[in-house]
Design an enzyme around this catalytic site. Structure first.
Site, mmCIF file in Angstrom:
data_model
loop_
_atom_site.group_PDB
_atom_site.id
_atom_site.type_symbol
_atom_site.label_atom_id
_atom_site.label_comp_id
_atom_site.label_asym_id
_atom_site.label_seq_id
_atom_site.Cartn_x
_atom_site.Cartn_y
_atom_site.Cartn_z
ATOM 1 C CB THR A 1 -0.923 0.018 1.237
ATOM 2 O OG1 THR A 1 -1.719 -1.169 1.234
ATOM 3 C CG2 THR A 1 -1.834 1.231 1.197
ATOM 4 C CE LYS B 1 0.578 3.358 -7.484
ATOM 5 N NZ LYS B 1 1.462 4.113 -6.562
ATOM 6 C CG ASP C 1 6.835 8.649 1.264
ATOM 7 O OD1 ASP C 1 7.228 8.878 2.429
ATOM 8 O OD2 ASP C 1 5.943 7.829 1.003
ATOM 9 C CE LYS D 1 7.135 5.073 3.116
ATOM 10 N NZ LYS D 1 5.896 5.362 3.852
ATOM 11 C CG ASP E 1 4.280 5.163 -3.284
ATOM 12 O OD1 ASP E 1 3.634 5.910 -4.045
ATOM 13 O OD2 ASP E 1 3.900 4.891 -2.133
ATOM 14 C CB THR F 1 7.103 8.709 6.073
ATOM 15 O OG1 THR F 1 6.368 8.113 4.991
ATOM 16 C CG2 THR F 1 6.975 7.837 7.312
#
Length: 411
Positions: A158, A179, A273, A275, A293, A313
């Site tokens: 997700t 997706k 993002d 990470k 992503d 995040t």
């Protein structure tokens, strides 16, 4: 710039004459989120369309509310995105919008979705060529299900913009990741983010970025078919390594991450993002990473700045992103790389606090240390490298090019 002008106005549509007197009172403008117009262009059933005055035309009308030669009274006028004007009709029949102010009111079917898909393709074509833009983008009647068998119950992960499920090519049998980006009920901000992700997936081409295989337009959005990576997330690999990597292994992984970050920044893109969970190994045997992503990615101005949204995040977000004061630059990604490097070597997050507020304060202050036992055998160049990325002032932070020239990376 936008403003309401409640004074009653008369508007002519390409000529005509006044046929009725206007109502006595003007009505207040709708609040953000109110209903502007109800119509379902597919089956005629009622549907609520949200008002988004600051974000552009949101009215959906399948049938013109006024015709050429009509003259009508306008109670309210709002200037929206791209000089589109919202016009509230005094006869109570609803809202229309004027796409070409001063030329004549264009009360036509709202086609923003189609225009946006085409705009995306045109931008990709300018950036990466016609093959990148058109060869993998499919429109109805071509359908995802014709080429791929989608297993909706097999969720692979997700991300920021939705779940990713497994699929299989009907032609080759190869596994893929699918997706769906849903446009139904999406605000202009959400829609822009979807189109931006589609644009970046089509335009970006780097061996360390998960590749887009196909994109299918649907009635309610777009489905992205990506290569399926059989390896684990970097986070899971870290956990299998007793919570941390040795320094040479961590340096190699960070070098791969910096390579793809440098590519993105040269393309004017900030991922926003970065990470451990957004880096996957190509398969279970190799140590080659790929970035996934792009749901929160942003396109920068010519100077690498101009970003404004506070997205990401928390544990990996740079101080300037959290502050939400003015704009920030692609350097926010280098802070995230610093956090990743810290975690790979120590197995700990550098800024985690007892609560979210404490974590935010630690990030804002740039408060971290190398005090735990995991740092006892870590070299000074490695610590200096991490300090150079985790600097509160983004101007003092290493760029991707500079980070790749740091002694810990060169050696």
């Amino acid at each position: 710039a936008r403003r309401w002008r409640p004074a009653l106005q008369r508007r002519a549509v390409m000529g005509g004459s006044v046929s009725a007197a206007p109502p006595a009172d003007a009505v207040a403008p709708p609040a953000e989120g109110a209903t502007l117009w109800r119509y379902d262009p597919e089956n005629g059933a009622p549907m609520a369309v949200r008002a988004a005055p600051s974000l552009g035309a949101e009215v959906v009308a399948d049938v013109p509310l006024v015709s050429q030669g009509d003259v009508f009274w306008v109670l309210e006028e709002l200037r929206g995105k791209d000089d589109v004007l919202f016009l509230k009709l005094a006869d109570g029949s609803g809202w229309v919008f004027d796409r070409k102010p001063g030329v004549g009111t264009m009360c036509v079917r709202h086609t923003r979705t189609r225009v946006s898909f085409e705009e995306v393709l045109e931008r990709v074509e300018k950036r990466s060529g016609a093959v990148a833009a058109r060869a993998r983008h499919h429109r109805l009647p071509m359908r995802l299900e014709d080429d791929y068998a989608v297993q909706a119950n097999r969720i692979l992960g997700t991300g920021a913009s939705g779940s990713v499920v497994q699929g299989t090519s009907r032609h080759t049998g190869a596994r893929v990741a699918v997706k769906h980006l849903d446009l139904r009920g999406a605000s202009s901000v959400e829609r822009d983010a979807i189109f931006r992700e589609l644009e970046l997936c089509l335009a970006l081409d780097h061996p360390a970025i998960a590749r887009l295989l196909d994109a299918y337009e649907t009635h309610d959005g777009v489905s992205l078919v990506m290569e399926c990576l059989d390896g684990s997330e970097l986070f899971d690999r870290l956990m299998s390594k007793d919570g941390h990597f040795c320094e040479p292994e961590a340096a190699d992984l960070v070098r791969q991450i910096l390579g793809v970050v440098r590519y993105l920044h040269r393309q004017g893109v900030a991922h926003r993002d970065l990470k451990l969970e957004n880096f996957l190994f190509e398969d279970g045997r190799c140590c080659f990473l790929k970035l996934i992503d792009f749901g929160l990615a942003g396109c920068c101005d010519s100077q690498g700045g101009g970003l404004t949204e506070a997205v990401g995040t928390l544990s990996y977000m740079a101080p300037e992103v959290l502050r939400q004061q003015g704009s920030y630059s692609i350097n926010c990604d280098l802070w995230s790389v610093g956090v990743i490097a810290y975690v790979l070597v120590s197995g700990r997050m550098p800024f985690d606090g007892a609560c979210e507020e404490q974590t935010m304060k630690n990030v804002a202050d740039g408060k971290f240390n190398f005090a735990s036992g995991a740092w006892s055998d870590v070299s000074d160049p490695c610590k200096d490298f991490i300090r150079s990325l985790l600097r509160v002032d983004p101007e003092d932070r290493l760029t991707a090019d500079e980070a790749l020239r740091h002694p810990i990376q060169v050696s």
